[in-house]
Design an enzyme around this catalytic site. Structure first.
Site: not given
Ligand code: NAD
Length: 472
Positions: A176, A207, A209, A212-213, A251, A288, A380
């Protein structure tokens, strides 16, 4: 694009069980953060599509897990060739959906994950799937169905670092991708198809989060959730996954320190500042591992401020510096630039630059004399904002570096022995000493609230394996 001559990227079908078929969810528009215009349209997965994808992955698992390692490696080599042949297409897609300038799109977003694929194949060919221990055979067996849930900041890389080690290990995958940047994942599905991956080994269900997530995280036939994203969503996923006690790799966010030691030469100091600014502003500050806290000896603060301001001035928005992903993200980043965010003594050492009329840009900003416990030093930002903190001694610098809920990346600058010693004291999953380069085969992951588990190469393969002891 703004003159309407570039066609929309239209993805009306999902890739499930080796076939392309219309999705049952609503269509979703994808915006280009440079032009603020719609650049693509995808179909999203319905809950029925998610069920079909998980069933396909479950059905494909036994045969794929039993496929000899040499065959899995040969498949991945074919896949790597397909990726290399389509590198320009991937770079163009990432440029459109994520906004990175073309050179960054190619080098960071495409060439880096290709290097990770190749390093993972090398690791697969050496991987100890069996080992002997006394009267035991220790077997590492792929976990089963892995659900990969990825963020928008690196639309191809974040997918590749999860999906490729899982497929290498013999697991099957349901992906996803992020709603803001789903287009690269469609092209990736085409690359798997072109490399003739067996049906069901890789499935794509874009889809939200929340629908679908969440369904993937709860699903009893999903054996592991591999999530990259924000720390708050990571907490939710860990709690939901606990109900079925499935394995979880997380991550998450970071607030990585770049530490200049008291023994650093003037040259080392200058390089440290230049590299830290470049690292912090890479991808519009949306990585990140961004080195977002530069920790320097207090008696060299004035020198560092001057160097950092000069380095930051080279990041011209719309040229070297890309935009943030969305209007919402820009608002969030701007909140860190309000007076008080860095504490009472904080001073901004860069000047506000002119921003392009369109696009979600933020002025590249360096703030010095930041209070270590302020919001700016602790949270962050995910934008082009660097904090400089002053340390009274090297021990103080280590304490400041570790004064964080996060522990993802880090850097140390100074005499080699002292720098390696400090690298060992940092509570982070990665540390680069005196500019050590990214290693596409090295384990990647975080300490503390930056996550659990490791990705990439040998460690990424191990992360999606169960361990069995067979006694005889
Ligand atoms: P996010 O947490 O908002 O979303 C990430 C993914 O999770 C998306 O696909 C989203 O649709 C899904 N999601 C959201 N709510 C969910 C739920 N309740 N259940 C299942 N899935 C769900 O993150 P973002 O805004 O897309 O990305 C930025 C963040 O990602 C920053 O905090 C960054 O540090 C982190 N990041 C971490 C790494 C790492 O390797 N440690 C790498 C890149 C980004």
């Amino acid at each position: 694009m703004s003159d309407g001559t570039v066609e929309l990227i239209h993805e009306p079908k999902l890739y499930i069980d080796g076939r392309w078929a219309p999705g049952g969810g609503a269509d979703l528009d994808v915006e280009n953060p440079v032009t603020e215009e719609v650049t693509g349209r995808i179909t999203q997965a319905s809950t029925d599509d998610v069920e079909a994808a998980v069933a396909a992955a479950k059905k494909a698992f036994p045969a794929w897990a039993a496929t000899p390692v040499a065959e899995r490696a040969a498949f991945l080599r074919r896949f790597s060739e397909v990726l290399k042949g389509r590198a320009d297409t991937f770079a163009d897609i990432v440029n459109r959906e994520q906004g990175s300038p073309p050179r960054v799109a190619r080098a960071l977003h495409v060439d880096t994950p290709i290097a990770v694929v190749d390093a993972t194949i090398d690791a697969l060919e050496q991987f100890p799937f069996t080992a002997e221990l006394g009267n035991s055979i220790i077997r590492r067996e792929p976990v089963g169905v892995v659900a990969a849930i990825t963020p928008w900041n690196l639309p191809l890389h974040q997918v590749v670092v999860k999906v490729v080690p899982a497929i290498a290990a013999g697991a099957t995958v349901v992906l996803k991708p992020a709603g803001l940047t789903p287009l690269a994942a469609f092209e990736l599905a085409r690359a798997f198809d072109a490399a003739r991956l067996p049906a069901g080994v890789f499935n794509l269900v874009p889809g939200s989060g929340r629908v679908v997530g969440d369904l993937l995280t709860r699903h009893p036939d999903v054996d592991q959730v591999s999530f990259t994203g924000s720390t708050p969503v990571g907490r939710t996923i860990a709690a939901t996954a606990a109900q079925t006690l499935k394995r979880v790799t997380l991550e998450l966010g970071g607030k990585s320190p770049s530490v200049v030691l008291s023994g650093a030469s003037d040259d080392q100091l200058a390089t440290a500042v230049k590299v830290t600014v470049a690292n912090c502003f890479l991808n519009g500050g949306q990585t990140c591992t961004a080195l977002s806290r530069l920790i320097v000896p207090a008696d060299r603060l004035a020198q560092v401020e001057e160097l950092a301001a000069a380095a930051a001035a080279k990041y011209v928005p719309g040229a070297r510096l890309g935009p943030l992903i969305s209007a919402e993200q820009r608002k969030e980043v701007q909140s860190f630039l309000e007076p008080g965010a860095g504490g009472a003594q904080a001073v901004t050492v860069t000047s506000q630059v002119e921003l392009p009329e369109r696009g979600y840009y933020v002025s590249p900003t360096v703030v010095s004399r930041v209070d270590p416990n302020s919001r700016l030093a602790q949270e962050e930002v995910f934008g082009p904002v660097l904090s400089i903190l002053a340390a009274g001694s090297d021990d103080d610098a280590v304490a400041l570096a570790n004064n964080s809920i996060y522990g993802l990346g880090g850097a140390v600058w100074g005499p080699d022995d002292a720098a390696l010693d400090v690298a060992a004291r940092l509570q982070t999953g990665q540390v680069d000493v005196n500019g050590g380069a990214f290693n596409p085969g090295a384990p990647f992951g975080g300490y503390k609230q930056s996550g659990t588990g490791r990705e990439i190469g040998e460690y990424g393969i191990a992360d999606v394996c169960e361990i069995k002891a067979v006694q005889r």
